[in-house]
Design a protein around this motif. Structure first.
Motif, PDB file in Angstrom:
ATOM      1  N   ASN A 214       0.856  -1.190   0.000  1.00 46.79           N
ATOM      2  CA  ASN A 214       0.000   0.000   0.000  1.00 46.79           C
ATOM      3  C   ASN A 214       0.891   1.239   0.000  1.00 46.79           C
ATOM      4  O   ASN A 214       1.660   1.473   0.933  1.00 46.79           O
ATOM      5  N   THR A 215       0.806   2.030  -1.057  1.00 45.81           N
ATOM      6  CA  THR A 215       1.684   3.207  -1.171  1.00 45.81           C
ATOM      7  C   THR A 215       1.384   4.255  -0.099  1.00 45.81           C
ATOM      8  O   THR A 215       2.237   5.093   0.193  1.00 45.81           O
ATOM      9  N   ASP A 216       0.173   4.204   0.482  1.00 42.75           N
ATOM     10  CA  ASP A 216      -0.197   5.166   1.518  1.00 42.75           C
ATOM     11  C   ASP A 216       0.012   4.626   2.925  1.00 42.75           C
ATOM     12  O   ASP A 216      -0.446   5.238   3.903  1.00 42.75           O
ATOM     13  N   SER A 218       1.394   4.107   6.441  1.00 44.99           N
ATOM     14  CA  SER A 218       2.149   5.035   7.301  1.00 44.99           C
ATOM     15  C   SER A 218       3.401   4.398   7.881  1.00 44.99           C
ATOM     16  O   SER A 218       4.315   5.103   8.307  1.00 44.99           O
TER      17      SER A 218
END
Length: 249
Positions: A214-216, A218
């Motif tokens: 997932n590029t987002d 955290s």
């Protein structure tokens, strides 16, 4: 294993690392140059097409468009190759970092083990010395009782015996404190406060780690043990938090 052996083995393992990194960087630079050359050809073809669009036949237009498309495809291939080289370079360096972390952990464990063995040896030696001291004190007490009885008799032989018994000073030497030398405590490995932390455990990078697709995400990177992995999974992998978010969507 001694500290010198750990260092020697690690230096041997990274002996060829600079040459491998230089080779990958040269290959990436060459791919960049090829991409720039293709971009120049694409610009030239595009200018030719726009300038002569009215006079060119349909076949000529298709030919120029095909050349532009082929050049773009080549640029994409060079870009993919460059990404693969970058990932290979990163994994190459990361592998040596993980080995360094492992060697440091083993070295610290060896130091603690040697400290425990040394402490056990000192305590055993101290007990033995205390036992010898007690035996000497018992002998000294017996000797003093004999001397006292000789003084009460007052005979010359008793006096000679008293002098002979009082001359040695070996019974009065302190020996209970012998062997109480303790080794210095092992210092913990220093941790850089500025080093970034990862994973659900909020610890620094060590051992095998896996990145969330997932590029987002955290957190991005996770230790295998913290997410219940033993080997690298096939296909895309999402961390527990991102998996829950995907299920909710």
């Amino acid at each position: 294993m001694a500290a010198g052996m750990y260092l020697e083995h690690y230096l041997d393992s990274i002996e060829n690392l600079p040459f491998e990194l230089q080779r990958n960087f040269n290959l990436m630079r060459d791919l960049d140059q090829r991409t720039e050359d293709l971009k120049g050809q694409i610009d030239s073809l595009a200018k030719e097409y726009t300038a002569n669009a009215r006079t060119l036949s349909s076949e000529q237009k298709l030919s120029i468009l095909r050349q532009i498309q082929q050049s773009y495809s080549k640029c994409k291939e060079f870009g993919d190759d460059k990404v693969q080289l970058a990932m290979q370079t990163y994994e190459m360096v990361d592998k040596h970092i993980r080995r360094l972390d492992t060697d440091l952990a083993r070295f610290e464990a060896d130091l603690k083990e040697k400290q425990i063995e040394s402490t056990d040896y000192d305590s055993t030696s101290s007990k033995g010395k205390k036992g010898d001291s007690r035996q000497k004190e018992k002998k000294t007490a017996k000797t003093r009782s004999k001397v006292k009885s000789s003084d009460e008799d007052g005979s010359p032989k008793s006096a000679q015996k008293k002098v002979k018994l009082l001359q040695p000073g070996e019974f009065n030497s302190p020996s209970a404190n012998f062997g109480n030398v303790h080794p210095s405590d092992v210092l913990d490995m220093p941790v850089d406060p500025n080093e970034p932390t990862y994973c659900l455990c909020h610890q620094v990078s060590y051992g095998e780690m896996i990145g969330c697709d997932n590029t987002d995400c955290s957190i991005e990177w996770f230790h295998f043990a913290c997410v219940g992995l033993t080997t690298k999974p096939r296909g895309k992998w999402y961390c527990p938090r991102c998996s829950q978010d995907r299920k909710r969507k």
